[in-house]
Design a protein around this motif. Sequence first.
Motif, PDB file in Angstrom:
ATOM      1  N   THR A  74       0.837  -1.209   0.000  1.00  0.00           N
ATOM      2  CA  THR A  74       0.000   0.000   0.000  1.00  0.00           C
ATOM      3  C   THR A  74       0.867   1.254   0.000  1.00  0.00           C
ATOM      4  O   THR A  74       0.404   2.335  -0.340  1.00  0.00           O
ATOM      5  N   ARG A  75       2.124   1.105   0.413  1.00  0.00           N
ATOM      6  CA  ARG A  75       3.097   2.201   0.243  1.00  0.00           C
ATOM      7  C   ARG A  75       4.477   1.580   0.137  1.00  0.00           C
ATOM      8  O   ARG A  75       4.762   0.563   0.768  1.00  0.00           O
ATOM      9  N   LYS A  79       6.151   7.625   3.574  1.00  0.00           N
ATOM     10  CA  LYS A  79       5.297   8.810   3.422  1.00  0.00           C
ATOM     11  C   LYS A  79       3.884   8.480   3.916  1.00  0.00           C
ATOM     12  O   LYS A  79       3.507   7.310   4.030  1.00  0.00           O
ATOM     13  N   ILE A  80       3.130   9.529   4.147  1.00  0.00           N
ATOM     14  CA  ILE A  80       1.753   9.332   4.601  1.00  0.00           C
ATOM     15  C   ILE A  80       0.893   8.820   3.453  1.00  0.00           C
ATOM     16  O   ILE A  80       0.949   9.348   2.347  1.00  0.00           O
ATOM     17  N   VAL A  81       0.146   7.746   3.705  1.00  0.00           N
ATOM     18  CA  VAL A  81      -0.881   7.300   2.752  1.00  0.00           C
ATOM     19  C   VAL A  81      -2.164   7.232   3.559  1.00  0.00           C
ATOM     20  O   VAL A  81      -2.225   6.506   4.551  1.00  0.00           O
ATOM     21  N   ASP A  82      -3.165   8.001   3.176  1.00  0.00           N
ATOM     22  CA  ASP A  82      -4.364   8.008   4.025  1.00  0.00           C
ATOM     23  C   ASP A  82      -5.185   6.732   3.822  1.00  0.00           C
ATOM     24  O   ASP A  82      -4.965   5.961   2.882  1.00  0.00           O
ATOM     25  N   PHE A  83      -6.113   6.552   4.737  1.00  0.00           N
ATOM     26  CA  PHE A  83      -6.872   5.307   4.747  1.00  0.00           C
ATOM     27  C   PHE A  83      -7.697   5.102   3.488  1.00  0.00           C
ATOM     28  O   PHE A  83      -7.851   3.977   3.021  1.00  0.00           O
ATOM     29  N   GLU A  84      -8.243   6.207   2.947  1.00  0.00           N
ATOM     30  CA  GLU A  84      -9.050   6.078   1.730  1.00  0.00           C
ATOM     31  C   GLU A  84      -8.212   5.459   0.613  1.00  0.00           C
ATOM     32  O   GLU A  84      -8.675   4.576  -0.109  1.00  0.00           O
ATOM     33  N   ASN A  85      -6.981   5.952   0.467  1.00  0.00           N
ATOM     34  CA  ASN A  85      -6.106   5.433  -0.586  1.00  0.00           C
ATOM     35  C   ASN A  85      -5.744   3.969  -0.354  1.00  0.00           C
ATOM     36  O   ASN A  85      -5.729   3.163  -1.273  1.00  0.00           O
TER      37      ASN A  85
END
Length: 203
Positions: A74-75, A79-85
């Motif tokens: 998922t990444r 870096k930040i990956v928000d929950f929606e993504n």
Amino acid sequence: MKRIIYLLGFMTTSFLTTNLNAQTASKTIVIDAGHGGSDVGSKNNAIVESQFTLEIAKKIQQLAKEKNIEVILTRDEDKIVDFENRLSKINSIKPDLVISLHVNNSQNRTTNGSEVFIYKNNTDEKTAQIGSDLAELISFNSIENRGLKKQNFRILRDSQVPAFLLELGFASNDKDIEVLKAADYQKQLAEKIVNYLENYKTI
Ligand SMILES: [Zn+2]
């Protein structure tokens, strides 16, 4: 608008990648490295959860290549990956299962061990079986098994495929930190997870 075009481009690319690989891979697994970027998660002077989970996720992906298992992260950066993504990626790929990697934290510094969570309303026996297998599997090198538990975590609730959240140990416990930070433990953990993914039955 630029953002929409970017998003469409991203979705088309990941769709194509998934489809091409699906012809050859025996299983498709999403590994979700918890947190990322300024969202560091649990932290002490030896371990930063967001970086630790990313390292393990990459090791799993690397080892899985030799086993005909497609692992999608998922990444792949800190870096930040928000929950929606994260969730839209998971639910568009529809992998065989999702494993979300985390490190725990407690006010009580003597609390230690690893545990696995599945969604609180999950009644599927196969999911429970895989969950307790994973709980056994990640408990080694004196990391104690706190067992399989149920929770209402969003990644578990909103993933449309079986999802497991692994708390690998406590960043607040000195004994667990000693184990987790060792290169040998990290290598073994990735190997154990990939071996399991290779051998478990999807049905
Ligand atoms: Zn976490």
